[in-house]
Design a protein around this motif. Structure first.
Motif, PDB file in Angstrom:
ATOM      1  N   PHE A  22      -8.031   3.057  -1.567  1.00  0.00           N
ATOM      2  CA  PHE A  22      -9.472   2.842  -1.646  1.00  0.00           C
ATOM      3  C   PHE A  22      -9.916   3.003  -3.085  1.00  0.00           C
ATOM      4  N   ALA A  23     -10.451   1.929  -3.657  1.00  0.00           N
ATOM      5  CA  ALA A  23     -10.982   1.923  -5.028  1.00  0.00           C
ATOM      6  C   ALA A  23      -9.944   2.375  -6.038  1.00  0.00           C
ATOM      7  N   GLY A  24      -8.733   1.888  -5.893  1.00  0.00           N
ATOM      8  CA  GLY A  24      -7.633   2.302  -6.763  1.00  0.00           C
ATOM      9  C   GLY A  24      -7.659   1.713  -8.163  1.00  0.00           C
ATOM     10  N   THR A  32      -6.447  -1.940  -3.323  1.00  0.00           N
ATOM     11  CA  THR A  32      -5.206  -2.698  -3.350  1.00  0.00           C
ATOM     12  C   THR A  32      -4.627  -2.744  -1.944  1.00  0.00           C
ATOM     13  N   SER A  33      -4.265  -3.946  -1.501  1.00  0.00           N
ATOM     14  CA  SER A  33      -3.650  -4.136  -0.192  1.00  0.00           C
ATOM     15  C   SER A  33      -2.142  -4.141  -0.341  1.00  0.00           C
ATOM     16  N   GLY A  34      -1.472  -3.591   0.644  1.00  0.00           N
ATOM     17  CA  GLY A  34      -0.023  -3.636   0.674  1.00  0.00           C
ATOM     18  C   GLY A  34       0.444  -3.902   2.087  1.00  0.00           C
ATOM     19  N   GLY A  35       1.543  -4.616   2.206  1.00  0.00           N
ATOM     20  CA  GLY A  35       2.094  -4.898   3.520  1.00  0.00           C
ATOM     21  C   GLY A  35       3.570  -5.171   3.428  1.00  0.00           C
ATOM     22  N   VAL A  51       3.828  -7.674   0.514  1.00  0.00           N
ATOM     23  CA  VAL A  51       2.561  -8.133  -0.048  1.00  0.00           C
ATOM     24  C   VAL A  51       1.955  -6.999  -0.854  1.00  0.00           C
ATOM     25  N   HIS A  52       1.475  -7.318  -2.044  1.00  0.00           N
ATOM     26  CA  HIS A  52       0.769  -6.349  -2.881  1.00  0.00           C
ATOM     27  C   HIS A  52      -0.291  -7.122  -3.646  1.00  0.00           C
ATOM     28  N   ARG A  53      -1.560  -6.912  -3.290  1.00  0.00           N
ATOM     29  CA  ARG A  53      -2.645  -7.667  -3.913  1.00  0.00           C
ATOM     30  C   ARG A  53      -3.851  -6.780  -4.168  1.00  0.00           C
ATOM     31  N   SER A  65     -11.274  -1.089   3.447  1.00  0.00           N
ATOM     32  CA  SER A  65     -10.122  -1.553   2.669  1.00  0.00           C
ATOM     33  C   SER A  65      -8.880  -1.672   3.542  1.00  0.00           C
ATOM     34  N   GLU A  66      -8.726  -0.795   4.541  1.00  0.00           N
ATOM     35  CA  GLU A  66      -7.589  -0.866   5.469  1.00  0.00           C
ATOM     36  C   GLU A  66      -7.685  -2.105   6.360  1.00  0.00           C
TER      37      GLU A  66
END
Length: 122
Positions: A22-24, A32-35, A51-53, A65-66
């Motif tokens: 959250f707000a990184g 930032t999203s990660g998967g 995935v990293h965006r 954000s999640e």
């Protein structure tokens, strides 16, 4: 990353791990999203995609954000892979999505949240 396959096609399924900070981003406060998309079985663990965006908008909460991260991982990686593996294996493939935020899980299961009504749905 390394992987191993020790099961036949009938035991394989797909698993998606989704997470976000959250707000990184210190300069823009964007999350930032990660998967991670993995082929799994009793004796199988094979990473397929990661995935990293940086998210395109600033989230108002960690839950928001999640949910955005879940959607990015699910729709950009998991659904196309699910279609591909069902075609290759010639059967329905189970897709398991793992999320660590309880509020995000409830929102996704319900399909809507009044507090997240400002988030676009496609």
């Amino acid at each position: 990353m390394s992987g191993f396959v020790g099961d036949g096609p009938s035991a394989l399924r797909l698993r998606v791990y989704a997470d976000a900070d959250f707000a990184g981003e210190s300069d823009s406060t964007k999350s930032t999203s990660g998967g991670l998309l993995v082929l799994v079985g009793p004796n199988t663990w094979f990473p397929i995609a990661a995935v990293h965006r940086t998210q395109t908008a600033t989230s108002r909460s960690s839950t928001e954000s999640e949910v955005v991260s879940f959607a990015e991982s699910f729709f950009s990686e998991a659904i196309p892979a699910l279609d591909l593996f069902e075609l290759i294996l010639e059967r329905q493939v189970e897709l398991i999505v793992l999320e660590d935020d309880q509020a995000a899980i409830k929102i996704v299961a319900k399909g809507y949240s009044q507090k997240l009504r400002h988030v676009l749905r496609n």
